[in-house]
Enzyme design. Structure first.
Site, PDB file in Angstrom:
ATOM      1  N   ARG A   1     -12.860  38.406  -8.236  1.00 40.95           N
ATOM      2  CA  ARG A   1     -11.881  39.194  -8.785  1.00 40.95           C
ATOM      3  C   ARG A   1     -10.506  39.059  -8.423  1.00 40.95           C
ATOM      4  O   ARG A   1     -10.390  38.948  -7.127  1.00 40.95           O
ATOM      5  CB  ARG A   1     -12.549  40.633  -8.643  1.00 40.95           C
TER       6      ARG A   1
ATOM      7  N   LYS B   1     -21.218  51.108  -6.073  1.00 40.39           N
ATOM      8  CA  LYS B   1     -21.396  51.791  -7.092  1.00 40.39           C
ATOM      9  C   LYS B   1     -21.595  51.037  -8.519  1.00 40.39           C
ATOM     10  O   LYS B   1     -22.563  51.656  -9.311  1.00 40.39           O
ATOM     11  CB  LYS B   1     -19.924  52.721  -7.485  1.00 40.39           C
TER      12      LYS B   1
ATOM     13  N   ARG C   1      -6.448  49.005  -1.424  1.00 41.90           N
ATOM     14  CA  ARG C   1      -7.545  49.946  -2.266  1.00 41.90           C
ATOM     15  C   ARG C   1      -8.302  50.736  -1.287  1.00 41.90           C
ATOM     16  O   ARG C   1      -8.657  51.909  -1.690  1.00 41.90           O
ATOM     17  CB  ARG C   1      -8.520  48.851  -2.944  1.00 41.90           C
TER      18      ARG C   1
ATOM     19  N   ARG D   1     -11.009  59.677  -9.288  1.00 41.50           N
ATOM     20  CA  ARG D   1     -10.594  58.994  -8.108  1.00 41.50           C
ATOM     21  C   ARG D   1      -9.512  59.841  -7.343  1.00 41.50           C
ATOM     22  O   ARG D   1      -9.023  59.450  -6.230  1.00 41.50           O
ATOM     23  CB  ARG D   1     -10.028  57.696  -8.568  1.00 41.50           C
TER      24      ARG D   1
ATOM     25  N   ARG E   1     -17.401  38.920  -2.428  1.00 43.33           N
ATOM     26  CA  ARG E   1     -17.876  39.184  -3.772  1.00 43.33           C
ATOM     27  C   ARG E   1     -17.419  38.111  -4.753  1.00 43.33           C
ATOM     28  O   ARG E   1     -16.307  37.998  -4.855  1.00 43.33           O
ATOM     29  CB  ARG E   1     -17.562  40.589  -4.355  1.00 43.33           C
TER      30      ARG E   1
HETATM   31  P1  AMP Z   1     -12.851  49.414  -9.753  1.00 43.45           P
HETATM   32  O1  AMP Z   1     -13.305  48.303 -10.729  1.00 43.45           O
HETATM   33  O2  AMP Z   1     -13.401  50.874 -10.256  1.00 43.45           O
HETATM   34  O3  AMP Z   1     -12.695  49.119  -8.211  1.00 43.45           O
HETATM   35  O4  AMP Z   1     -11.269  49.402 -10.303  1.00 43.45           O
HETATM   36  C1  AMP Z   1     -10.543  48.755 -10.033  1.00 43.45           C
HETATM   37  C2  AMP Z   1      -9.008  49.141 -10.141  1.00 43.45           C
HETATM   38  O5  AMP Z   1      -8.801  49.934 -11.613  1.00 43.45           O
HETATM   39  C3  AMP Z   1      -8.605  50.169  -9.141  1.00 43.45           C
HETATM   40  O6  AMP Z   1      -8.255  49.704  -7.936  1.00 43.45           O
HETATM   41  C4  AMP Z   1      -7.386  50.922  -9.842  1.00 43.45           C
HETATM   42  O7  AMP Z   1      -6.312  50.176  -9.877  1.00 43.45           O
HETATM   43  C5  AMP Z   1      -7.623  50.766 -11.379  1.00 43.45           C
HETATM   44  N1  AMP Z   1      -8.543  52.366 -11.634  1.00 43.45           N
HETATM   45  C6  AMP Z   1     -10.094  52.253 -11.945  1.00 43.45           C
HETATM   46  N2  AMP Z   1     -10.470  53.470 -12.079  1.00 43.45           N
HETATM   47  C7  AMP Z   1      -9.247  54.239 -11.972  1.00 43.45           C
HETATM   48  C8  AMP Z   1      -9.063  55.464 -11.980  1.00 43.45           C
HETATM   49  N3  AMP Z   1     -10.254  56.587 -12.227  1.00 43.45           N
HETATM   50  N4  AMP Z   1      -7.876  56.208 -11.715  1.00 43.45           N
HETATM   51  C9  AMP Z   1      -6.967  55.202 -11.363  1.00 43.45           C
HETATM   52  N5  AMP Z   1      -6.856  53.969 -11.478  1.00 43.45           N
HETATM   53  C10 AMP Z   1      -8.162  53.481 -11.606  1.00 43.45           C
END
Ligand code: AMP
Length: 212
Positions: A160, A13, A171, A88, A127
């Protein structure tokens, strides 16, 4: 263009959103990036978010609604946006719908980036970000020349904090239980488009453009 990019962690994404934001000149809004910025800033909220993210869990919906409503009130979203990582949960999808209805800016589409679960695991565990160029690389998939170019420019391959195997497992579980219902939510609204997100980044991007 007002779209949401949906997909499991590692579905690409973020990578595709970056390409789209350059081409279409609408802001890329990544809630993950916004939360990582809060963590880096070391605020009290950032400290709380850090432990949630490291566990692979979700930040509570009411907090996310606050973050996203502030962001969507900014001037640069008037011509559209690409949402990456939000919504999410089903509740976040409902909150977003209400917010956008209030702004009279309904979503054009929700695009699901569809990738097989085995491939996701390799994408996530492999990654890395090059500390010199900021480029996203993958130790399994990137050409060796790109990895060497980073290292010879004095860069390091940074992983990361939430890309370790245990957090990745959490996740993916959270995605299945909490985010897959969001896919159904948009399917019922007639807004869902599905893109085959396996294979070469540019080929996926062409399929994404065609779907839009
Ligand atoms: P991402 O970079 O989108 O994979 O997000 C990394 C982490 O941020 C996720 O595993 C969640 O812990 C938190 N996070 C990001 N977006 C959301 C969301 N919309 N709702 C809740 N937690 C989020």
């Amino acid at each position: 263009m007002r779209i949401v990019l949906l997909g499991a962690p590692g579905s690409g994404k973020g990578t595709q959103a970056k390409k789209l934001t350059e081409d279409k000149r609408v802001p890329h809004i990544s809630t993950g990036d916004m939360l990582r910025a809060a963590v880096a800033a070391g605020t009290r909220f950032g400290q709380r978010a850090k432990s949630i993210m490291e566990a692979g869990q979700l930040v509570p919906d009411d907090i996310m609604l606050g973050i996203i409503s502030e962001r969507l009130a900014e001037a640069d979203v008037k011509d559209g946006f690409i949402l990456d990582g939000f919504p999410r949960t089903r509740q976040q999808a409902l909150d977003l719908e209400e917010l956008l209805d209030g702004l009279e800016q309904p979503l054009d589409a929700a695009v699901l980036m569809d990738v097989d679960f085995d491939i996701l695991m390799k994408r996530l565990t492999g990654r890395r970000t090059c500390s010199a160029s900021g480029k996203l690389l993958n130790v399994y998939f990137s050409p060796q020349a790109e990895i060497d170019a980073c290292l010879s420019a004095g860069g390091e391959l940074i992983q990361r904090e939430d890309d370790n195997e245990e957090t990745i497992g959490n996740r993916l579980d959270v995605y299945r239980s909490q985010t897959e219902p969001v896919v159904e939510f948009y399917r019922k609204r007639g807004k869902l488009k599905t893109v085959d997100a396996e294979g070469d980044i540019d080929a996926v991007y062409q399929r994404l453009l065609a779907a839009l």
